[in-house]
Write an enzyme that holds these catalytic residues in place. Sequence first.
Site, PDB file in Angstrom:
ATOM      1  N   ASN A  63       5.827  -1.046   2.163  1.00  0.00           N
ATOM      2  CA  ASN A  63       4.400  -0.795   2.372  1.00  0.00           C
ATOM      3  C   ASN A  63       4.224   0.350   3.355  1.00  0.00           C
ATOM      4  O   ASN A  63       5.194   0.885   3.887  1.00  0.00           O
ATOM      5  CB  ASN A  63       3.695  -2.041   2.910  1.00  0.00           C
ATOM      6  CG  ASN A  63       3.471  -3.109   1.852  1.00  0.00           C
ATOM      7  OD1 ASN A  63       3.322  -2.811   0.676  1.00  0.00           O
ATOM      8  ND2 ASN A  63       3.451  -4.360   2.275  1.00  0.00           N
TER       9      ASN A  63
ATOM     10  N   HIS B 170      -0.594  -5.113  -6.104  1.00  0.00           N
ATOM     11  CA  HIS B 170      -0.277  -3.690  -6.313  1.00  0.00           C
ATOM     12  C   HIS B 170      -0.745  -3.199  -7.686  1.00  0.00           C
ATOM     13  O   HIS B 170      -0.100  -2.367  -8.318  1.00  0.00           O
ATOM     14  CB  HIS B 170       1.227  -3.426  -6.141  1.00  0.00           C
ATOM     15  CG  HIS B 170       1.764  -3.792  -4.802  1.00  0.00           C
ATOM     16  ND1 HIS B 170       1.636  -2.976  -3.705  1.00  0.00           N
ATOM     17  CD2 HIS B 170       2.424  -4.892  -4.374  1.00  0.00           C
ATOM     18  CE1 HIS B 170       2.208  -3.553  -2.656  1.00  0.00           C
ATOM     19  NE2 HIS B 170       2.674  -4.733  -3.033  1.00  0.00           N
TER      20      HIS B 170
ATOM     21  N   TYR C 257       9.964 -10.623  -7.630  1.00  0.00           N
ATOM     22  CA  TYR C 257       9.627  -9.326  -8.229  1.00  0.00           C
ATOM     23  C   TYR C 257      10.189  -9.190  -9.641  1.00  0.00           C
ATOM     24  O   TYR C 257       9.471  -8.824 -10.573  1.00  0.00           O
ATOM     25  CB  TYR C 257      10.105  -8.185  -7.329  1.00  0.00           C
ATOM     26  CG  TYR C 257       9.112  -7.829  -6.250  1.00  0.00           C
ATOM     27  CD1 TYR C 257       8.556  -6.568  -6.164  1.00  0.00           C
ATOM     28  CD2 TYR C 257       8.704  -8.786  -5.324  1.00  0.00           C
ATOM     29  CE1 TYR C 257       7.626  -6.244  -5.175  1.00  0.00           C
ATOM     30  CE2 TYR C 257       7.787  -8.487  -4.340  1.00  0.00           C
ATOM     31  CZ  TYR C 257       7.243  -7.215  -4.266  1.00  0.00           C
ATOM     32  OH  TYR C 257       6.320  -6.917  -3.297  1.00  0.00           O
TER      33      TYR C 257
END
Length: 490
Positions: free
Chosen positions: A129, A56, A339
């Site tokens: 997404n 990303h 993350y």
Amino acid sequence: MADKKRVLTTSWGHPVDDNQNSVTAGPRGPTLISDSHLIDKLASFDRERIPERVVHAKGAGAHGYFEVTHDVTKYCKAKFLNKIGKRTPVFARFSTVGGEKGSADTERDPRGFALKFYTEEGNWDMTGNNTPIFFIRDAIKFADFIHTQKRDPQTNLKCANMFWDFLGNVPESCHQVTYLFGPRGVPDGYRHMNGYGSHTFKWVNAKGEDFFVKFHFKIEGGCKNLKADAATRLAGEDPDYATRDLFNHIASGKEVVWNFQVQVMPAEAGEKYKWDIYDVTKVWPHSDWPLIPVGRLVLNRNPTNYFAEVEQSAFSPAHLIPGIEASNDKMLQGRLFSYNDTHRHRVGANFMQIPINCPYMARVANYQRDGPSSVGGNFGSEPNYEPNTVEGTPKQDPETRKKPYEVKGTAARHPYAHPNSDFEQPGALFRRVFSDEDKKDTLSNLAGHMKKITRKEIAERQCGNFYKCDPEYGAKLAQALGVAVHGAKL
């Protein structure tokens, strides 16, 4: 009104007398290291770039709000959903997934769809997404998968062999690959695509009843997508096409609107359902679990500084609030750790103190201290330990606990054993959902990419997987690639 008398200063606030000339020993002599203003500028410049996101990396963002339009309190106790008409501030970041920061916005790649809801109970990050499924169902494969989307370790070039070698050996990827090379594989910018939570999550209501849910954000006006030739042309002419389109649209005073809808499944139905609810490569057919409207997501304000608000933004599926919980989806479970871990590496240990990430609608109160770039006052003179007997310090609140759930079984690396098929849903997508034109384009898109494969067995294996999805699908692709049809059936 702008201050016409603003004085240029160094980073420590000293007024700068001359910003055009370095300090030298005479007009033609060497530059002196004692020129603290020069050193300050160069040292700051040398550190302007933070590490690029591993995935990303290329993205755009915008601010807005979420407004509740329907009552869903019988399913979820989250306070930001407790009243029709209630608004919650939101920041959104959209991105490509596999490309580097300088890659084109129109590459054939999933699009990241990340939302940060600044609620009174803390931030909820919906980190999804533009596709309702993903390539793999276990996070242990994620690093390997992303490596195949990047560059060959010897040539530093994109490599069709490694791309398809991995996917062919992971047949669960057929659904996402069919979606990616199909008609929605290249959205026409970020404001013409849907967003999905993809994983199964849990909603819990005020009675303690829990439900499995899937999140859907449907763009008003419907999806618009680019054909392969248009996407390729734009990649050369305007690689920042989607970023420019979103910014200019909002700058003109217009809004971008999505309708937030959910699929809700009673918890007791989950284990009995035909499709594995913890498998992110599968969808729940709407005929079984129809969409339920929740509210509207509206983006209406551009960032004032890209680096501060978009590049430093950090989203995590672990950022949940009371009423929204994670499921046992293996891919999701890995993301819960990964993350925040990557943000601590990329942005720093105190990334949640950065204004764009700070849960400013709630009040953070804990015993986490110090670390690089702690800029929030570090909780002053309050104690940095708990339990304690100091009056006014933060204490735990048992009422906010997550709903307990039973865990049983032998700890081991269990092979995937659910009886659902990895080929049925992608076959139905190709056979029942795609039009004749969609099928033709999908096969053309796949053949165009797979013709770069130099090892025949890789192409045959992938065509064989598609043949298992649908005989027409696999046979026509094998024909386009010059692979024997009997080889594709193996």
